[in-house]
Design an enzyme around this catalytic site. Structure first.
Site, PDB file in Angstrom:
ATOM      1  N   SER A 291       4.580 -11.637   9.356  1.00  0.00           N
ATOM      2  CA  SER A 291       4.865 -12.686   8.373  1.00  0.00           C
ATOM      3  C   SER A 291       5.503 -13.915   9.039  1.00  0.00           C
ATOM      4  O   SER A 291       4.943 -14.474   9.972  1.00  0.00           O
ATOM      5  CB  SER A 291       5.739 -12.101   7.257  1.00  0.00           C
TER       6      SER A 291
ATOM      7  N   ASP B  45      -3.713 -11.459   0.006  1.00  0.00           N
ATOM      8  CA  ASP B  45      -2.341 -11.727   0.436  1.00  0.00           C
ATOM      9  C   ASP B  45      -1.898 -13.056  -0.182  1.00  0.00           C
ATOM     10  O   ASP B  45      -2.449 -14.113   0.137  1.00  0.00           O
ATOM     11  CB  ASP B  45      -2.289 -11.810   1.967  1.00  0.00           C
TER      12      ASP B  45
ATOM     13  N   HIS C  12       0.881  -7.098   2.284  1.00  0.00           N
ATOM     14  CA  HIS C  12       1.617  -7.978   3.194  1.00  0.00           C
ATOM     15  C   HIS C  12       2.840  -7.250   3.761  1.00  0.00           C
ATOM     16  O   HIS C  12       3.091  -7.290   4.958  1.00  0.00           O
ATOM     17  CB  HIS C  12       2.042  -9.240   2.429  1.00  0.00           C
TER      18      HIS C  12
END
Length: 324
Positions: free
Chosen positions: A136, A270, A299
């Site tokens: 991320s 996502d 995610h």
């Protein structure tokens, strides 16, 4: 690549000050110190995990153990929390009690980049090659690390569900930006009140919040109790607010310069990095190793798919490791 051994995986846990901020480090493998240049027993390669946000090392406990085993226990696998995202143990403050201010705004996004570079400088010999596995916002941090410290011996960077552009414009960003940038202080009081609850009640609340998952990693439940700390939440939300404002344009220059070292892994559905972000980067870098998830992983894969993700990564890196 995988070991069939059922022996317990060696896991070492540390709480340290890095750039003056409390930092949680989990180290998989027998190597606890990689900074001694004179040692002849140092491994050639370190796998280092750069977390997402919340940047709590505990969320990656199962992941690093599975990765370590998948690598036949040949290389250390470490995860370093973001500065100030962990609740320090008793007797340790969130900020080091010192007159020396090591880094301005260490809890901000730029500070977190410098925090990771500082950790490597102080704790890892410059002769050790690196595999950076980022998740991320950790992917943005990793690209910045590679941009700012070209001397790092990065063998490969694996960027999982990369939030490296247009965060505020993503579906989740549109929802969260007003909350993070204008209303985050309103969240502190309820968190403060919840912090007085017994640990068992906090764990029950976490289980309730994650009830929609078929299987949830137990270490994620224990780690989530950190989120009942006002100090942790304040640092987590502050960093997130900066993400919305600062992660705007994709750094295509750094990507181009390091393309052969990068693996991108995008999710389908996502809401932080939607599929058209994948389509566009794939078009801009047709020769890049840019993959789209075919397994339906979320995610926040660490909540329920750490072992599956670790197995995929070990497969991706087999060729690199055989050339060492």
């Amino acid at each position: 690549m995988r070991s069939g051994s059922e022996e317990p995986v060696p896991l070492h846990e540390e709480f340290i000050y890095c750039c003056g901020a409390a930092t949680h480090v989990l180290k998989c493998g027998p190597w606890k110190d990689l900074s001694k240049d004179e040692s002849k027993n140092l491994p050639r390669l370190l796998f280092m995990i750069i977390p997402g946000n919340p940047g709590l090392a505990g969320y990656y406990r199962t992941f690093i153990q599975a990765l370590y085993c998948g690598l036949n226990q040949q290389y250390p696998v470490w995860v370093v929390s973001h500065a100030g995202h962990c609740k320090p143990p008793s007797g340790m403050e969130m900020i080091e009690d010192t007159d020396i201010k090591e880094l301005e705004d260490v809890f901000g996004l730029n500070g977190q980049v410098e925090h990771k570079l500082n950790f490597l400088k102080k704790n890892v010999s410059k002769d050790i090659k690196l595999v950076l596995i980022a998740h991320s916002i950790g992917c943005y941090i990793t690209l910045e690390m590679m941009k700012r410290a070209s001397e790092l011996q990065v063998l490969r960077s694996v960027l999982l569900f990369p939030t490296i552009e247009r965060m505020a414009q993503s579906p989740q960003g549109k929802l969260m930006t007003p909350l993070l940038c204008k209303l985050r202080y309103a969240l502190y009081m309820p968190v403060y009140l919840l912090s007085f609850l017994p640990e068992g009640v906090k764990a029950s609340l976490v289980r309730f919040a994650l009830r929609g998952m078929k299987t949830c990693d137990e270490s994620s439940i224990a780690t989530s109790i950190n989120l009942f700390s006002v100090d942790c939440i304040a640092n987590i939300l502050y960093m997130a607010s900066q993400e919305m404002m600062k992660v705007v344009e994709r750094d295509s220059t750094t990507i181009k310069q390091n393309l052969k070292k990068l693996i991108f892994y995008y999710g389908t559905g996502d809401s932080w990095c939607p599929q058209h972000y994948y389509d566009e980067i794939k078009m801009d870098f047709p020769d890049g190793d840019i993959r789209l998830c075919e397994k339906g992983l979320r995610h926040a894969f660490v909540l329920d798919a750490s072992k599956e993700m670790a197995a995929m990564i070990t497969d991706w890196l087999q060729d690199d490791l055989t050339k060492l």
